[in-house]
Enzyme design. Sequence first.
Site, PDB file in Angstrom:
ATOM      1  N   CYS A 111       0.811  -1.223   0.000  1.00 10.90           N
ATOM      2  CA  CYS A 111       0.000   0.000   0.000  1.00 10.90           C
ATOM      3  C   CYS A 111       0.844   1.274   0.000  1.00 10.90           C
ATOM      4  CB  CYS A 111      -0.952   0.007   1.196  1.00 10.90           C
ATOM      5  SG  CYS A 111      -2.065  -1.393   1.199  1.00 10.90           S
ATOM      6  N   HIS A 248      -3.275   7.326   2.908  1.00 12.73           N
ATOM      7  CA  HIS A 248      -3.712   6.020   2.424  1.00 12.73           C
ATOM      8  C   HIS A 248      -5.104   5.726   2.985  1.00 12.73           C
ATOM      9  CE1 HIS A 248      -3.955   1.977   1.252  1.00 12.73           C
ATOM     10  NE2 HIS A 248      -3.730   1.461   2.442  1.00 12.73           N
ATOM     11  N   ASN A 278     -10.303   0.133   0.274  1.00 11.95           N
ATOM     12  CA  ASN A 278      -8.842   0.249   0.316  1.00 11.95           C
ATOM     13  C   ASN A 278      -8.285  -0.306  -1.002  1.00 11.95           C
ATOM     14  OD1 ASN A 278      -6.110  -0.138   0.698  1.00 11.95           O
ATOM     15  ND2 ASN A 278      -6.302  -1.012   2.749  1.00 11.95           N
TER      16      ASN A 278
HETATM   17  O1  UT7 Z   1      -3.753  -1.057   3.628  1.00 13.87           O
HETATM   18  C1  UT7 Z   1      -3.225  -1.564   4.793  1.00 13.87           C
HETATM   19  C2  UT7 Z   1      -3.882  -2.838   5.081  1.00 13.87           C
HETATM   20  N1  UT7 Z   1      -4.808  -3.003   6.090  1.00 13.87           N
HETATM   21  C3  UT7 Z   1      -5.338  -2.156   7.009  1.00 13.87           C
HETATM   22  O2  UT7 Z   1      -5.068  -0.999   7.069  1.00 13.87           O
HETATM   23  C4  UT7 Z   1      -6.298  -2.730   7.994  1.00 13.87           C
HETATM   24  C5  UT7 Z   1      -6.171  -2.148   9.374  1.00 13.87           C
HETATM   25  N2  UT7 Z   1      -7.120  -2.753  10.287  1.00 13.87           N
HETATM   26  C6  UT7 Z   1      -8.440  -2.530  10.232  1.00 13.87           C
HETATM   27  O3  UT7 Z   1      -8.913  -1.755   9.414  1.00 13.87           O
HETATM   28  C7  UT7 Z   1      -9.297  -3.187  11.268  1.00 13.87           C
HETATM   29  O4  UT7 Z   1      -8.478  -3.849  12.205  1.00 13.87           O
HETATM   30  C8  UT7 Z   1     -10.329  -4.191  10.698  1.00 13.87           C
HETATM   31  C9  UT7 Z   1     -11.412  -3.430   9.941  1.00 13.87           C
HETATM   32  C10 UT7 Z   1      -9.668  -5.190   9.797  1.00 13.87           C
HETATM   33  C11 UT7 Z   1     -11.018  -4.915  11.846  1.00 13.87           C
HETATM   34  O5  UT7 Z   1     -11.623  -3.976  12.713  1.00 13.87           O
HETATM   35  P1  UT7 Z   1     -11.338  -4.043  14.280  1.00 13.87           P
HETATM   36  O6  UT7 Z   1     -12.152  -2.993  14.884  1.00 13.87           O
HETATM   37  O7  UT7 Z   1      -9.858  -3.967  14.494  1.00 13.87           O
HETATM   38  O8  UT7 Z   1     -11.917  -5.459  14.649  1.00 13.87           O
HETATM   39  P2  UT7 Z   1     -11.199  -6.642  15.412  1.00 13.87           P
HETATM   40  O9  UT7 Z   1     -10.293  -7.371  14.511  1.00 13.87           O
HETATM   41  O10 UT7 Z   1     -10.654  -6.107  16.716  1.00 13.87           O
HETATM   42  O11 UT7 Z   1     -12.445  -7.553  15.745  1.00 13.87           O
HETATM   43  C12 UT7 Z   1     -13.494  -7.125  16.622  1.00 13.87           C
HETATM   44  C13 UT7 Z   1     -14.604  -8.139  16.524  1.00 13.87           C
HETATM   45  C14 UT7 Z   1     -14.113  -9.575  16.602  1.00 13.87           C
HETATM   46  O12 UT7 Z   1     -15.103 -10.322  17.296  1.00 13.87           O
HETATM   47  P3  UT7 Z   1     -14.901 -10.677  18.837  1.00 13.87           P
HETATM   48  O13 UT7 Z   1     -13.645 -11.474  18.890  1.00 13.87           O
HETATM   49  O14 UT7 Z   1     -14.809  -9.366  19.547  1.00 13.87           O
HETATM   50  O15 UT7 Z   1     -16.145 -11.449  19.144  1.00 13.87           O
HETATM   51  C15 UT7 Z   1     -14.069 -10.010  15.176  1.00 13.87           C
HETATM   52  O16 UT7 Z   1     -14.231 -11.405  15.020  1.00 13.87           O
HETATM   53  O17 UT7 Z   1     -15.236  -8.006  15.244  1.00 13.87           O
HETATM   54  C16 UT7 Z   1     -15.236  -9.273  14.584  1.00 13.87           C
HETATM   55  N3  UT7 Z   1     -15.140  -9.035  13.166  1.00 13.87           N
HETATM   56  C17 UT7 Z   1     -16.199  -8.811  12.384  1.00 13.87           C
HETATM   57  N4  UT7 Z   1     -17.504  -8.769  12.650  1.00 13.87           N
HETATM   58  C18 UT7 Z   1     -18.347  -8.510  11.635  1.00 13.87           C
HETATM   59  C19 UT7 Z   1     -14.022  -8.969  12.398  1.00 13.87           C
HETATM   60  N5  UT7 Z   1     -14.347  -8.707  11.127  1.00 13.87           N
HETATM   61  C20 UT7 Z   1     -15.693  -8.619  11.093  1.00 13.87           C
HETATM   62  C21 UT7 Z   1     -16.611  -8.362  10.073  1.00 13.87           C
HETATM   63  N6  UT7 Z   1     -17.923  -8.308  10.392  1.00 13.87           N
HETATM   64  N7  UT7 Z   1     -16.239  -8.156   8.795  1.00 13.87           N
END
Ligand code: UT7
Length: 321
Positions: A111, A248, A278
């Site tokens: 990225c 980004h 993204n």
């Molecule tokens: O270009 C560079 C590449 N990538 C990035 O910049 C990504 C950076 N990270 C992010 O944008 C975020 O971390 C994500 C959008 C990927 C995830 O959001 P988050 O707020 O960090 O969620 P999390 O991974 O902490 O998960 C929170 C909860 C989890 O459930 P539990 O364990 O609390 O029950 C996940 O399993 O949300 C759950 N979860 C979802 N729920 C519904 C994770 N993905 C999803 C989803 N829909 N798509």
Amino acid sequence: MSIRIMGTGSALPGRRVENREIVELVDTSDEWIRERTGIGSRHVSTGETVVALAADACGQALADAGRQAEEVELLLVATCSPEDVAPCMACQVQSRIGAGNAVAFDLNAACAGFLFALHTAWAYVEAGIYRNALIAGSEVLSKLVDWEDRGTCILFGDGAGAVYVEKCETGGILSFVQHADGSRGAVLAGGSRPLENPWAGQRDFQKFLRMDGREVFAFALRQVPLNVEEALGKAHLTVGDVELFVLHQANRRIIEGISKRLGADISLFPMNLDQVGNTSSAAIPLLLDQLNRKGKLRRGMRLVLSGFGAGLTCGACVMEW
Ligand code: UT7
């Protein structure tokens, strides 16, 4: 001496995929995706290639600058989702647009790739080797995404952005910083092929992109403000001197967090991830082109560009538009 962006362009695949269509694939919801990322839809290739998207964006950037393809001396394509290993995407774009006098090659810093390519072009011009460059960020990440993994498939979109830059005596790009930390590569990795030769045994390979979203999130929140401050310091400027931060487009919450850490109003951080998600190395030039076409950029305006991604890589650049 430096380089100045003289023209911009962008291209998106025709098919737009709404969050509600992703809900049919994985256990998620439109509300969750919007709240946690700011993304409402993304464009997904149904045949458009990295080369076709990049060539379209490059053609527009040249037209915007009023330049002909034969005038281009350096053509760089930043991508982490090339169709082919050889010939490189840049050579294929060169052939399509007729930039026969350019040196052409690809660059992959995920990225952060567009920023790294811009820095490369700047260095070539500073060294007196070339006087101009055409630089595209182009991705079809949809082929590397696991459409059964809700942690990644909600985020990424396909598209391309391009800029045409020329040597300038004053203004233009004022400073650059870039960093890489390969020891943290596993945080966002994949898209590999199996080792297939008569002597290799069966090896593990990771066909799809896998990401520790929280780690990348924390990295971006910590690193981007540091990079921005570092680049501003090199340009003898402060956050208060910046009129627009073109970051980004990974996650709205990341951008909001960065604006807080920098103490800069969120209105100075344009976003398009609601529409395109993204798009990795395409994100910054795509957003720049949209801003340019809407008349939001005026000559002399001070901008900061900053990106981060797999590698882990990150960087920032300060410029006068
Ligand atoms: O270009 C560079 C590449 N990538 C990035 O910049 C990504 C950076 N990270 C992010 O944008 C975020 O971390 C994500 C959008 C990927 C995830 O959001 P988050 O707020 O960090 O969620 P999390 O991974 O902490 O998960 C929170 C909860 C989890 O459930 P539990 O364990 O609390 O029950 C996940 O399993 O949300 C759950 N979860 C979802 N729920 C519904 C994770 N993905 C999803 C989803 N829909 N798509």
